[in-house]
Design a protein around this motif. Structure first.
Motif, PDB file in Angstrom:
ATOM      1  N   VAL A 129      35.462  31.920  46.311  1.00  0.00           N
ATOM      2  CA  VAL A 129      35.974  31.522  44.998  1.00  0.00           C
ATOM      3  C   VAL A 129      37.377  30.954  45.168  1.00  0.00           C
ATOM      4  CG1 VAL A 129      36.600  32.361  42.687  1.00  0.00           C
ATOM      5  CG2 VAL A 129      34.621  33.343  43.894  1.00  0.00           C
ATOM      6  N   ASP A 130      37.687  29.905  44.446  1.00  0.00           N
ATOM      7  CA  ASP A 130      39.046  29.354  44.415  1.00  0.00           C
ATOM      8  C   ASP A 130      39.938  30.349  43.671  1.00  0.00           C
ATOM      9  OD1 ASP A 130      41.426  27.946  43.663  1.00  0.00           O
ATOM     10  OD2 ASP A 130      40.382  26.053  43.983  1.00  0.00           O
ATOM     11  N   ALA A 131      40.878  30.957  44.368  1.00  0.00           N
ATOM     12  CA  ALA A 131      41.699  32.024  43.775  1.00  0.00           C
ATOM     13  C   ALA A 131      42.599  31.520  42.661  1.00  0.00           C
ATOM     14  CB  ALA A 131      42.544  32.695  44.857  1.00  0.00           C
ATOM     15  N   VAL A 132      42.885  30.222  42.629  1.00  0.00           N
ATOM     16  CA  VAL A 132      43.718  29.671  41.556  1.00  0.00           C
ATOM     17  C   VAL A 132      42.888  29.440  40.295  1.00  0.00           C
ATOM     18  CG1 VAL A 132      45.188  27.737  40.863  1.00  0.00           C
ATOM     19  CG2 VAL A 132      45.302  28.616  43.217  1.00  0.00           C
ATOM     20  N   LYS A 133      41.663  28.956  40.464  1.00  0.00           N
ATOM     21  CA  LYS A 133      40.803  28.651  39.320  1.00  0.00           C
ATOM     22  C   LYS A 133      40.027  29.876  38.839  1.00  0.00           C
ATOM     23  CE  LYS A 133      40.156  23.841  40.746  1.00  0.00           C
ATOM     24  NZ  LYS A 133      39.159  22.809  41.171  1.00  0.00           N
ATOM     25  N   GLY A 134      39.741  30.809  39.731  1.00  0.00           N
ATOM     26  CA  GLY A 134      38.986  31.995  39.355  1.00  0.00           C
ATOM     27  C   GLY A 134      37.487  31.755  39.316  1.00  0.00           C
ATOM     28  N   MET A 135      36.745  32.769  38.909  1.00  0.00           N
ATOM     29  CA  MET A 135      35.285  32.716  38.885  1.00  0.00           C
ATOM     30  C   MET A 135      34.789  31.697  37.869  1.00  0.00           C
ATOM     31  SD  MET A 135      33.794  34.978  41.018  1.00  0.00           S
ATOM     32  CE  MET A 135      32.241  35.416  40.237  1.00  0.00           C
ATOM     33  N   SER A 136      33.824  30.878  38.279  1.00  0.00           N
ATOM     34  CA  SER A 136      33.193  29.911  37.383  1.00  0.00           C
ATOM     35  C   SER A 136      31.848  30.450  36.928  1.00  0.00           C
ATOM     36  CB  SER A 136      32.981  28.581  38.114  1.00  0.00           C
ATOM     37  OG  SER A 136      32.019  28.746  39.156  1.00  0.00           O
ATOM     38  N   ALA A 137      31.238  29.764  35.969  1.00  0.00           N
ATOM     39  CA  ALA A 137      29.901  30.156  35.514  1.00  0.00           C
ATOM     40  C   ALA A 137      28.903  30.041  36.648  1.00  0.00           C
ATOM     41  CB  ALA A 137      29.477  29.272  34.337  1.00  0.00           C
ATOM     42  N   GLU A 138      29.066  29.012  37.510  1.00  0.00           N
ATOM     43  CA  GLU A 138      28.168  28.846  38.662  1.00  0.00           C
ATOM     44  C   GLU A 138      28.324  30.002  39.646  1.00  0.00           C
ATOM     45  OE1 GLU A 138      28.890  24.693  37.071  1.00  0.00           O
ATOM     46  OE2 GLU A 138      30.095  26.504  37.429  1.00  0.00           O
ATOM     47  N   ASP A 139      29.576  30.454  39.835  1.00  0.00           N
ATOM     48  CA  ASP A 139      29.805  31.598  40.716  1.00  0.00           C
ATOM     49  C   ASP A 139      29.101  32.842  40.186  1.00  0.00           C
ATOM     50  OD1 ASP A 139      31.455  30.232  42.549  1.00  0.00           O
ATOM     51  OD2 ASP A 139      33.227  30.553  41.290  1.00  0.00           O
ATOM     52  N   GLU A 140      29.213  33.070  38.889  1.00  0.00           N
ATOM     53  CA  GLU A 140      28.580  34.240  38.276  1.00  0.00           C
ATOM     54  C   GLU A 140      27.059  34.163  38.406  1.00  0.00           C
ATOM     55  OE1 GLU A 140      29.969  36.835  37.311  1.00  0.00           O
ATOM     56  OE2 GLU A 140      32.045  36.377  36.786  1.00  0.00           O
ATOM     57  N   ALA A 141      26.520  32.950  38.230  1.00  0.00           N
ATOM     58  CA  ALA A 141      25.075  32.772  38.358  1.00  0.00           C
ATOM     59  C   ALA A 141      24.619  33.043  39.789  1.00  0.00           C
ATOM     60  CB  ALA A 141      24.680  31.355  37.929  1.00  0.00           C
ATOM     61  N   LEU A 142      25.454  32.640  40.750  1.00  0.00           N
ATOM     62  CA  LEU A 142      25.113  32.873  42.141  1.00  0.00           C
ATOM     63  C   LEU A 142      25.137  34.364  42.468  1.00  0.00           C
ATOM     64  CD1 LEU A 142      24.265  31.344  44.609  1.00  0.00           C
ATOM     65  CD2 LEU A 142      26.663  30.970  45.176  1.00  0.00           C
TER      66      LEU A 142
END
Length: 399
Positions: free
Chosen positions: A98-111
């Motif tokens: 995960v990009d620590a500056v941007k944080g978790m995305s919806a795609e990350d959560e889905a993964l």
């Protein structure tokens, strides 16, 4: 390949996943200590999964897989994303970067949800910890910097705790024999045999026999009668290449246990009961039924190739029907199996256990029977019960 090498199919597969430009490739390079993947500030530098078998301390032999970003764009991007999802099928351990500056995305959560649904052990790492404003996640997630090396050793140690332990591995043949036993291996050398070497299941079986302090005698099917008559003691077991099953069964006395490399691999990497139950479908195929013949490796097709030539011919002769055959190899395996009446799979020697179990789970979920080469050939030769007699809990199902 030498016998003391650990094949890719026997190594834990560690997949690195995440969004474009989260630094997956940089984390891979930091973990491996190699420039395994090309890195760039340009999004989407990794266009296809990058896979390499290597030694990674403290884990030992592993396969590292770097995947394209899940937010790739366009038609080509969609294909890359699909390739990434195929990698999930053979992933033993997942790392979500995960990009620590941007944080978790919806795609990350889905993964993450996919990891959990598939019961894949995973670690979430927030990369770019060196940047201002970088988020510091709560445990068990890790904060790392591929640039400075912060957290990389901790990540490697965590991977070591998740790696499948060697003692949990199934036995190929060692649990069926004892020290001092004699095992005859029938390995035909024909136009489809690789030049100058034995195929992987044969290599693996020989090594397992030697590790058990038993004795292996290797012969071709044409020399089997002479081999058996020359032995001073009766073999505990005869193991044959499936393509010679019918001939070898006639040559091998009934009081000698007989099976095939493919059936041993079916037990080793899949679910023998499920694969055997799928064999019954072969008799009931009808004209036009769609049959998928899938192989886990990619190789040059010979003129008399088992998957695309021999197996379809045997199935047509046995069933009396003209099914509609589809062929896949390597990582290719349909996401939608509903059109198929039957899946016929190779022994899966080049796939890891996770990949084969995932494929079998997909067929079961779709309500599609699956059988492997060795079981199918034994069934079509009328010797399946004999071929699985060494597994009493399985043989009783055929009574």
């Amino acid at each position: 390949m030498s016998l003391n090498q650990v094949t890719s199919g026997e190594r834990p597969h560690i997949g690195f996943f995440g969004m474009r430009n989260a630094g997956k490739s940089s984390v891979v390079n930091a973990v491996t200590g190699q420039k395994l993947s090309v890195v760039s500030d340009v999004k989407g530098t990794t266009t296809d999964p990058v896979q390499k078998a290597m030694e990674l301390l403290p884990l030992g032999p592993v396969v590292i897989i770097d995947t394209p970003g899940l937010d790739d764009e366009g038609d080509l991007g969609a294909l890359r994303v699909e390739r990434t999802r195929q990698i999930l099928e053979k992933t033993d351990i997942a790392v979500l970067v995960v990009d620590a500056v941007k944080g978790m995305s919806a795609e990350d959560e889905a993964l993450k949800a996919q990891f959990e649904q598939r019961s894949i052990p995973f670690i979430t790492v927030f990369n770019k910890a060196e940047l201002p404003g970088a988020l510091r996640p709560e445990a068990p997630a890790l904060s790392v910097s591929a640039l400075t090396g912060e957290g990389i050793e901790t990540l490697k140690e965590r991977l070591g705790t998740l790696a499948p332990k060697a003692q949990n591995k199934k036995a190929l043949v060692s649990d069926l024999i004892e020290a001092g036993d004699l095992v005859v291996l029938v390995t035909p050398i024909d136009e489809s045999a690789p030049k100058g070497r034995l195929i992987l299941p044969q290599q693996m079986t020989i090594r397992d026999i030697l590790d058990s302090h038993a004795m292996a005698v290797v012969t071709q099917d044409t020399e089997l009668p002479a081999t058996l008559s020359s032995l001073a003691k009766k073999p505990k077991l005869v193991i044959t290449d499936s393509q010679a099953f019918g001939r070898v069964s006639k040559m091998t006395p009934e009081d000698i246990t007989l099976t095939s490399f493919s059936i041993l691999m079916a037990r080793y990497k899949g679910d023998l009961k499920t694969l055997i139950s799928g064999a019954n479908t072969l008799r009931h195929l009808k004209d036009g039924d769609k049959v998928l013949i899938a192989e886990g490796c990619t190789h040059h097709r010979q003129c008399n190739d088992i998957g695309t030539v021999k197996m379809p011919g045997w199935i047509e002769k046995f069933s009396g029907a003209k099914p509609d055959f589809t062929f896949t190899s390597g990582n290719e395996f349909p996401a939608d199996l509903s059109p198929y009446r039957l899946v016929v799979h190779c022994g899966a020697c080049m796939l890891n256990e996770q990949a084969m179990k995932s494929r079998m789970s997909s067929t079961v979920s779709a309500g599609v029977p699956i059988v492997n080469y060795g079981i199918a050939i034994a069934h079509m030769n009328g010797i399946l019960k004999r071929s699985v007699a060494l597994f009493p809990d399985i043989a009783v199902l055929l009574d």
